[in-house]
Scaffold this motif. Structure first.
Motif, PDB file in Angstrom:
ATOM      1  N   CYS A 132       0.827  -1.209   0.000  1.00 51.23           N
ATOM      2  CA  CYS A 132       0.000   0.000   0.000  1.00 51.23           C
ATOM      3  C   CYS A 132       0.863   1.262   0.000  1.00 51.23           C
ATOM      4  CB  CYS A 132      -0.917   0.011   1.225  1.00 51.23           C
ATOM      5  SG  CYS A 132      -2.239  -1.196   1.153  1.00 51.23           S
ATOM      6  N   LEU A 133       2.013   1.199   0.659  1.00 51.80           N
ATOM      7  CA  LEU A 133       2.907   2.362   0.674  1.00 51.80           C
ATOM      8  C   LEU A 133       3.657   2.510  -0.646  1.00 51.80           C
ATOM      9  CD1 LEU A 133       4.487   2.156   4.252  1.00 51.80           C
ATOM     10  CD2 LEU A 133       2.316   3.171   3.530  1.00 51.80           C
ATOM     11  N   ALA A 134       3.929   1.379  -1.304  1.00 50.42           N
ATOM     12  CA  ALA A 134       4.711   1.411  -2.545  1.00 50.42           C
ATOM     13  C   ALA A 134       3.846   1.569  -3.794  1.00 50.42           C
ATOM     14  CB  ALA A 134       5.538   0.132  -2.659  1.00 50.42           C
ATOM     15  N   MET A 145      -6.297   8.655  -3.766  1.00 51.09           N
ATOM     16  CA  MET A 145      -5.911   7.273  -3.509  1.00 51.09           C
ATOM     17  C   MET A 145      -4.628   7.161  -2.686  1.00 51.09           C
ATOM     18  SD  MET A 145      -8.264   5.380  -4.543  1.00 51.09           S
ATOM     19  CE  MET A 145      -7.389   3.854  -4.182  1.00 51.09           C
ATOM     20  N   ILE A 146      -3.720   8.105  -2.849  1.00 48.37           N
ATOM     21  CA  ILE A 146      -2.448   8.029  -2.119  1.00 48.37           C
ATOM     22  C   ILE A 146      -2.672   8.068  -0.609  1.00 48.37           C
ATOM     23  CG2 ILE A 146      -0.243   9.179  -1.697  1.00 48.37           C
ATOM     24  CD1 ILE A 146      -0.382  10.069  -4.700  1.00 48.37           C
ATOM     25  N   PRO A 147      -3.366   9.090  -0.059  1.00 50.05           N
ATOM     26  CA  PRO A 147      -3.578   9.075   1.394  1.00 50.05           C
ATOM     27  C   PRO A 147      -4.489   7.937   1.846  1.00 50.05           C
ATOM     28  CG  PRO A 147      -4.741  10.919   0.393  1.00 50.05           C
ATOM     29  CD  PRO A 147      -3.858  10.344  -0.662  1.00 50.05           C
ATOM     30  N   LEU A 148      -5.423   7.504   1.001  1.00 52.37           N
ATOM     31  CA  LEU A 148      -6.280   6.385   1.389  1.00 52.37           C
ATOM     32  C   LEU A 148      -5.481   5.094   1.521  1.00 52.37           C
ATOM     33  CD1 LEU A 148      -9.665   6.829  -0.537  1.00 52.37           C
ATOM     34  CD2 LEU A 148      -9.170   7.231   1.883  1.00 52.37           C
ATOM     35  N   VAL A 201      -0.906  11.248  12.845  1.00 56.42           N
ATOM     36  CA  VAL A 201      -0.426  12.555  12.361  1.00 56.42           C
ATOM     37  C   VAL A 201       0.778  12.413  11.441  1.00 56.42           C
ATOM     38  CG1 VAL A 201       0.466  14.800  13.043  1.00 56.42           C
ATOM     39  CG2 VAL A 201      -1.347  13.712  14.395  1.00 56.42           C
ATOM     40  N   ILE A 202       1.780  11.660  11.864  1.00 59.24           N
ATOM     41  CA  ILE A 202       3.006  11.560  11.060  1.00 59.24           C
ATOM     42  C   ILE A 202       2.723  10.854   9.736  1.00 59.24           C
ATOM     43  CG2 ILE A 202       5.345  10.625  10.944  1.00 59.24           C
ATOM     44  CD1 ILE A 202       5.557  10.938  13.947  1.00 59.24           C
ATOM     45  N   LEU A 203       1.968   9.760   9.781  1.00 59.56           N
ATOM     46  CA  LEU A 203       1.666   9.029   8.547  1.00 59.56           C
ATOM     47  C   LEU A 203       0.844   9.890   7.589  1.00 59.56           C
ATOM     48  CD1 LEU A 203       2.232   6.178   7.370  1.00 59.56           C
ATOM     49  CD2 LEU A 203      -0.077   5.549   8.103  1.00 59.56           C
ATOM     50  N   THR A 204      -0.088  10.658   8.130  1.00 62.91           N
ATOM     51  CA  THR A 204      -0.904  11.550   7.300  1.00 62.91           C
ATOM     52  C   THR A 204      -0.046  12.630   6.650  1.00 62.91           C
ATOM     53  OG1 THR A 204      -2.847  11.191   8.706  1.00 62.91           O
ATOM     54  CG2 THR A 204      -2.862  13.147   7.307  1.00 62.91           C
ATOM     55  N   ALA A 205       0.876  13.196   7.424  1.00 62.20           N
ATOM     56  CA  ALA A 205       1.776  14.220   6.879  1.00 62.20           C
ATOM     57  C   ALA A 205       2.652  13.645   5.773  1.00 62.20           C
ATOM     58  CB  ALA A 205       2.637  14.803   7.999  1.00 62.20           C
ATOM     59  N   LEU A 206       3.157  12.432   5.985  1.00 59.79           N
ATOM     60  CA  LEU A 206       3.985  11.796   4.955  1.00 59.79           C
ATOM     61  C   LEU A 206       3.181  11.515   3.695  1.00 59.79           C
ATOM     62  CD1 LEU A 206       6.103   9.269   7.071  1.00 59.79           C
ATOM     63  CD2 LEU A 206       6.884  11.381   5.982  1.00 59.79           C
ATOM     64  N   SER A 207       1.919  11.121   3.870  1.00 59.30           N
ATOM     65  CA  SER A 207       1.081  10.845   2.691  1.00 59.30           C
ATOM     66  C   SER A 207       0.857  12.120   1.888  1.00 59.30           C
ATOM     67  CB  SER A 207      -0.257  10.236   3.110  1.00 59.30           C
ATOM     68  OG  SER A 207      -1.148  11.192   3.642  1.00 59.30           O
ATOM     69  N   ALA A 208       0.731  13.256   2.571  1.00 53.44           N
ATOM     70  CA  ALA A 208       0.535  14.531   1.875  1.00 53.44           C
ATOM     71  C   ALA A 208       1.781  14.909   1.077  1.00 53.44           C
ATOM     72  CB  ALA A 208       0.183  15.630   2.867  1.00 53.44           C
ATOM     73  N   VAL A 209       2.951  14.715   1.677  1.00 53.00           N
ATOM     74  CA  VAL A 209       4.201  15.009   0.973  1.00 53.00           C
ATOM     75  C   VAL A 209       4.357  14.087  -0.239  1.00 53.00           C
ATOM     76  CG1 VAL A 209       6.725  14.980   1.169  1.00 53.00           C
ATOM     77  CG2 VAL A 209       5.333  15.880   3.050  1.00 53.00           C
ATOM     78  N   TYR A 210       4.082  12.809  -0.048  1.00 53.22           N
ATOM     79  CA  TYR A 210       4.149  11.821  -1.136  1.00 53.22           C
ATOM     80  C   TYR A 210       3.174  12.189  -2.252  1.00 53.22           C
ATOM     81  CZ  TYR A 210       4.780   6.927  -2.802  1.00 53.22           C
ATOM     82  OH  TYR A 210       5.089   5.795  -3.514  1.00 53.22           O
ATOM     83  N   ALA A 249      -5.563  14.634   2.672  1.00 50.73           N
ATOM     84  CA  ALA A 249      -4.971  14.119   3.908  1.00 50.73           C
ATOM     85  C   ALA A 249      -5.984  14.198   5.045  1.00 50.73           C
ATOM     86  CB  ALA A 249      -3.712  14.904   4.257  1.00 50.73           C
ATOM     87  N   LEU A 250      -6.743  15.298   5.106  1.00 52.58           N
ATOM     88  CA  LEU A 250      -7.788  15.423   6.116  1.00 52.58           C
ATOM     89  C   LEU A 250      -8.865  14.358   5.919  1.00 52.58           C
ATOM     90  CD1 LEU A 250      -8.297  19.312   6.274  1.00 52.58           C
ATOM     91  CD2 LEU A 250      -7.194  17.856   7.983  1.00 52.58           C
ATOM     92  N   VAL A 251      -9.211  14.116   4.664  1.00 52.12           N
ATOM     93  CA  VAL A 251     -10.207  13.076   4.375  1.00 52.12           C
ATOM     94  C   VAL A 251      -9.712  11.719   4.872  1.00 52.12           C
ATOM     95  CG1 VAL A 251     -11.424  11.823   2.550  1.00 52.12           C
ATOM     96  CG2 VAL A 251     -11.196  14.309   2.413  1.00 52.12           C
ATOM     97  N   SER A 252      -8.437  11.434   4.670  1.00 50.81           N
ATOM     98  CA  SER A 252      -7.896  10.145   5.115  1.00 50.81           C
ATOM     99  C   SER A 252      -7.960  10.015   6.633  1.00 50.81           C
ATOM    100  CB  SER A 252      -6.456   9.961   4.617  1.00 50.81           C
ATOM    101  OG  SER A 252      -5.535  10.765   5.336  1.00 50.81           O
ATOM    102  N   VAL A 253      -7.818  11.138   7.359  1.00 52.19           N
ATOM    103  CA  VAL A 253      -7.947  11.106   8.818  1.00 52.19           C
ATOM    104  C   VAL A 253      -9.380  10.741   9.201  1.00 52.19           C
ATOM    105  CG1 VAL A 253      -7.903  12.503  10.934  1.00 52.19           C
ATOM    106  CG2 VAL A 253      -6.081  12.731   9.243  1.00 52.19           C
ATOM    107  N   SER A 254     -10.358  11.327   8.519  1.00 50.48           N
ATOM    108  CA  SER A 254     -11.758  11.000   8.821  1.00 50.48           C
ATOM    109  C   SER A 254     -12.048   9.534   8.522  1.00 50.48           C
ATOM    110  CB  SER A 254     -12.708  11.909   8.021  1.00 50.48           C
ATOM    111  OG  SER A 254     -12.681  11.622   6.640  1.00 50.48           O
ATOM    112  N   VAL A 255     -11.465   9.005   7.444  1.00 49.19           N
ATOM    113  CA  VAL A 255     -11.653   7.589   7.112  1.00 49.19           C
ATOM    114  C   VAL A 255     -11.028   6.712   8.187  1.00 49.19           C
ATOM    115  CG1 VAL A 255     -11.018   5.766   5.484  1.00 49.19           C
ATOM    116  CG2 VAL A 255     -11.834   7.970   4.630  1.00 49.19           C
TER     117      VAL A 255
END
Length: 239
Positions: free
Chosen positions: A25-27, A71-74, A112-121, A147-153
């Motif tokens: 999922c990360l790759a 799809m990336i943050p999800l 928080v950290i994973l969400t921030a990384l997903s936004a940068v990615y 990224a905010l949407v992924s937090v709500s999910v």
């Protein structure tokens, strides 16, 4: 405190990478972005002679970029949530929250950290693989709201799922957030405003009109979704 949080995050990341499906999922966003970037124009070129039209897919390149941006943050969310559910199930989460890491540190290291990384990615991939040539400022705004949407999910899934199997099902259902983009592209106002309950609708308007003002209602709606799911999520984490 930050050293403790980062140590917890490294342990969290290690748990993700040990699972082949979660590591994928990360790759996966990178090959997905490459496939869309070169596969869609190739398909467009193949369809034009057959259909005899000037454009087939090109008018929707912005829509495809929006789907990729979501799809990336999800995907990051899915990987993180599966580990959180496992930690809640085996008691690891409760143990970590009574250590110096604390409840706040646990949430920072897991969300928080994973969400921030997903936004940068997200920003990096769209900058290199955008089909529509999306401007960087649009790219950044889309990444932040998604990224905010992924937090709500994540809050929805953790709050409702009793185990990882239910979590996987709920993650799939969260794809309804993607419908907001379709509303922006294919529905006419005032009917289209029905789709305004989804942040993607306002992001779609933003990309179509090249107007950053629509990022504000998108962010507000995303935060409302977070607020709706937070209480149940909080009860699950605290129980």
């Amino acid at each position: 405190m930050m050293k403790t949080v980062m140590a917890a995050f490294r342990q969290f990341l290690s748990a993700i990478t040990r699972d082949a499906m979660l590591a994928a999922c990360l790759a996966m966003p990178l090959p997905m972005a490459a496939l869309l970037r070169w596969g869609v124009p190739a398909l467009e070129g193949a369809l034009l002679p057959t259909l005899g039209t000037a454009h087939v897919l090109a008018p929707y390149y912005g829509l495809i970029d929006l789907f990729l941006s979501m799809m990336i943050p999800l995907m990051f969310c899915f990987a993180g949530v599966m580990v959180i559910l496992e930690e809640l199930d085996d008691g690891t989460a409760r143990y970590l929250m009574v250590t110096p890491l604390g409840r706040r540190g646990y949430l920072v290291s897991r969300l928080v950290i994973l969400t921030a990384l997903s936004a940068v990615y997200d920003v990096a991939l769209l900058a290199g693989f955008s089909l529509s040539g999306m401007a960087l400022w649009l790219n950044v705004l889309c990444a932040l709201v998604n990224a905010l949407v992924s937090v709500s999910v994540a809050m929805l899934v953790v709050g409702l799922a009793r185990n990882k199997v239910e979590g996987m099902a709920l993650i799939k259902l969260s794809g309804f957030f993607l419908l907001g983009y379709l509303g922006a592209y294919f529905l006419q106002t005032p009917l289209a405003y029905v789709a305004g309950v989804l942040p993607g609708y306002w992001l779609g308007r933003m990309v179509l009109e090249q107007n950053g003002v629509w990022a504000l209602p998108a962010a507000v709606v995303a935060c409302i979704w977070i607020g709706l799911f937070y209480r149940r999520f909080d009860r699950k984490i605290s129980s």
